[in-house]
Write an enzyme that holds these catalytic residues in place. Structure first.
Site, PDB file in Angstrom:
ATOM      1  N   ASN A   1      -1.885   7.013  -2.534  1.00 53.24           N
ATOM      2  CA  ASN A   1      -3.136   6.807  -1.788  1.00 53.24           C
ATOM      3  C   ASN A   1      -3.916   5.623  -2.357  1.00 53.24           C
ATOM      4  O   ASN A   1      -5.133   5.676  -2.538  1.00 53.24           O
ATOM      5  CB  ASN A   1      -4.005   8.074  -1.811  1.00 53.24           C
ATOM      6  CG  ASN A   1      -5.162   8.002  -0.828  1.00 53.24           C
ATOM      7  OD1 ASN A   1      -5.043   7.392   0.231  1.00 53.24           O
ATOM      8  ND2 ASN A   1      -6.297   8.600  -1.183  1.00 53.24           N
ATOM      9  N   ASN A   2      -3.212   4.547  -2.646  1.00 50.41           N
ATOM     10  CA  ASN A   2      -3.848   3.379  -3.242  1.00 50.41           C
ATOM     11  C   ASN A   2      -2.949   2.170  -3.019  1.00 50.41           C
ATOM     12  O   ASN A   2      -1.739   2.302  -2.806  1.00 50.41           O
ATOM     13  CB  ASN A   2      -4.070   3.602  -4.735  1.00 50.41           C
ATOM     14  CG  ASN A   2      -5.026   2.594  -5.348  1.00 50.41           C
ATOM     15  OD1 ASN A   2      -5.680   1.828  -4.640  1.00 50.41           O
ATOM     16  ND2 ASN A   2      -5.116   2.584  -6.655  1.00 50.41           N
TER      17      ASN A   2
ATOM     18  N   HIS B   1       0.866  -1.180   0.000  1.00 49.96           N
ATOM     19  CA  HIS B   1       0.000   0.000   0.000  1.00 49.96           C
ATOM     20  C   HIS B   1       0.899   1.225   0.000  1.00 49.96           C
ATOM     21  O   HIS B   1       1.690   1.442   0.918  1.00 49.96           O
ATOM     22  CB  HIS B   1      -0.920   0.015   1.216  1.00 49.96           C
ATOM     23  CG  HIS B   1      -1.854   1.193   1.217  1.00 49.96           C
ATOM     24  ND1 HIS B   1      -3.107   1.157   0.644  1.00 49.96           N
ATOM     25  CD2 HIS B   1      -1.711   2.449   1.711  1.00 49.96           C
ATOM     26  CE1 HIS B   1      -3.691   2.329   0.775  1.00 49.96           C
ATOM     27  NE2 HIS B   1      -2.868   3.131   1.432  1.00 49.96           N
ATOM     28  N   CYS B   2       0.776   2.032  -1.042  1.00 40.98           N
ATOM     29  CA  CYS B   2       1.640   3.208  -1.197  1.00 40.98           C
ATOM     30  C   CYS B   2       0.887   4.462  -0.761  1.00 40.98           C
ATOM     31  O   CYS B   2      -0.110   4.839  -1.382  1.00 40.98           O
ATOM     32  CB  CYS B   2       2.088   3.346  -2.651  1.00 40.98           C
ATOM     33  SG  CYS B   2       3.196   4.748  -2.930  1.00 40.98           S
ATOM     34  N   PRO B   3       1.333   5.133   0.292  1.00 38.36           N
ATOM     35  CA  PRO B   3       0.635   6.349   0.716  1.00 38.36           C
ATOM     36  C   PRO B   3       0.808   7.509  -0.270  1.00 38.36           C
ATOM     37  O   PRO B   3      -0.021   8.414  -0.302  1.00 38.36           O
ATOM     38  CB  PRO B   3       1.293   6.676   2.062  1.00 38.36           C
ATOM     39  CG  PRO B   3       2.639   6.029   2.001  1.00 38.36           C
ATOM     40  CD  PRO B   3       2.471   4.804   1.170  1.00 38.36           C
TER      41      PRO B   3
END
Length: 310
Positions: free
Chosen positions: A138-139, A133-135
């Site tokens: 945001n996905n 999950h890559c902040p």
């Protein structure tokens, strides 16, 4: 109160993505505004065209990685989950290319997760071929949008190197008077790019190694196939070709199970019985059970009728 907390959490999760978009568009915009006219007239017209194409490619892949469905599995239908959580074992094993791979029961989505699927604690969804999950986007990064995330990293690295180099060229050409607005702005852009190029470049190299080895970030961090062969990898060239040129995985949320309820009047339902459908079980005095077919039953009934007539 719970609703307010949820809204606050969703709002804070978007802050890194907003910062990433702001830095990308802001630094790129400043570069184009303060240097491209001089570079185009002094060096070559191809420079702003090249940089514009790179910028467009970066923004397109960044948008796809941010807004594209990463490969979300729909949760099980309520009709399928009645008491299933209590009866299902925690793990099930399946064999892929002669290697036993474990599938885990997801208590949230109520199904056995496929081998490379994992449940994201941030999105609260199961993602096919979950990478991480890559902040900053945001996905989640999964099977459907990993290609665009990988292309975004490679293009962004090239984009940052180009901006830094071209800005440096402009500043060196105007080093006699560094106090001008153009020089100050481009020096600030160079400082921002210089601070970010190392982590972003390192992340790009890390994902290039993962793609070549046919692994995900989740598998690499957890050491899933560290002690044995990875059944999902192919050769280095096939792994790269599959990521960059392979077909896009279909959107699983589009497959909706059609269910309908039919109301039937019990008084209108009938069942017509044929002779071959009837079987009679007779218990004789010796305890031997006999099975009579429909034709034998007719003969017995005929004999009983003759006996009664007599």
């Amino acid at each position: 109160m719970a609703c307010c907390k949820k809204k606050t959490k969703c709002g804070t999760q978007k802050i890194p993505a907003i910062c990433a978009w702001s830095l990308l568009l802001g630094a790129t915009g400043l570069f184009f505004a303060f240097s491209t006219e001089y570079l185009a007239t002094t060096i070559s017209v191809a420079i702003p065209i090249y940089q514009g194409l790179i910028t467009l490619f970066v923004v397109m892949n960044f948008g796809f990685a941010t807004f594209m469905d990463p490969g979300v599995y729909p949760k099980a239908h309520p009709d399928e989950t009645v008491d299933e959580d209590y009866r299902a074992p925690l793990y099930r094993n399946t064999e892929i290319k002669g290697i036993t791979v474990r599938m885990k029961w997801c208590t949230t989505c109520q199904f056995y997760r496929p081998p490379r699927c994992s449940h994201c604690s941030v999105c609260d969804k199961c993602i096919e071929t979950f990478d991480h999950h890559c902040p900053w986007v945001n996905n989640c990064v999964g099977r459907r949008n990993y290609r665009f995330f990988f292309q975004f990293l490679m293009a962004l690295t090239v984009h940052m190197i180009s901006i830094f180099a071209l800005s440096l060229v402009y500043v060196l050409h105007h080093q006699d008077n560094l106090v001008t607005a153009n020089n100050i702005v481009l020096i600030i852009v160079m400082v921002i790019v210089g601070l970010l190029i190392l982590p972003i470049g390192g992340l790009t190299v890390f994902h290039m190694v993962l793609v070549a080895r046919g692994r995900t970030t989740n598998e690499q961090v957890t050491g899933k196939f560290r002690g044995g062969h990875n059944p999902f990898t192919r050769s280095c060239s096939l792994n790269c070709r599959n990521i960059l040129c392979g077909p896009v995985w279909p959107r699983l949320l589009d497959f909706v199970v059609l269910r309908s309820n039919i109301d039937v009047d019990a008084t209108t339902v009938g069942y017509r019985v044929s002779n071959n459908d009837v079987k009679i079980y007779m218990d004789n005095s010796n305890g031997i059970t006999q099975t009579l077919s429909g034709n034998t039953y007719n003969k017995v009934q005929h004999c009983q009728a003759i006996h009664t007539a007599r």
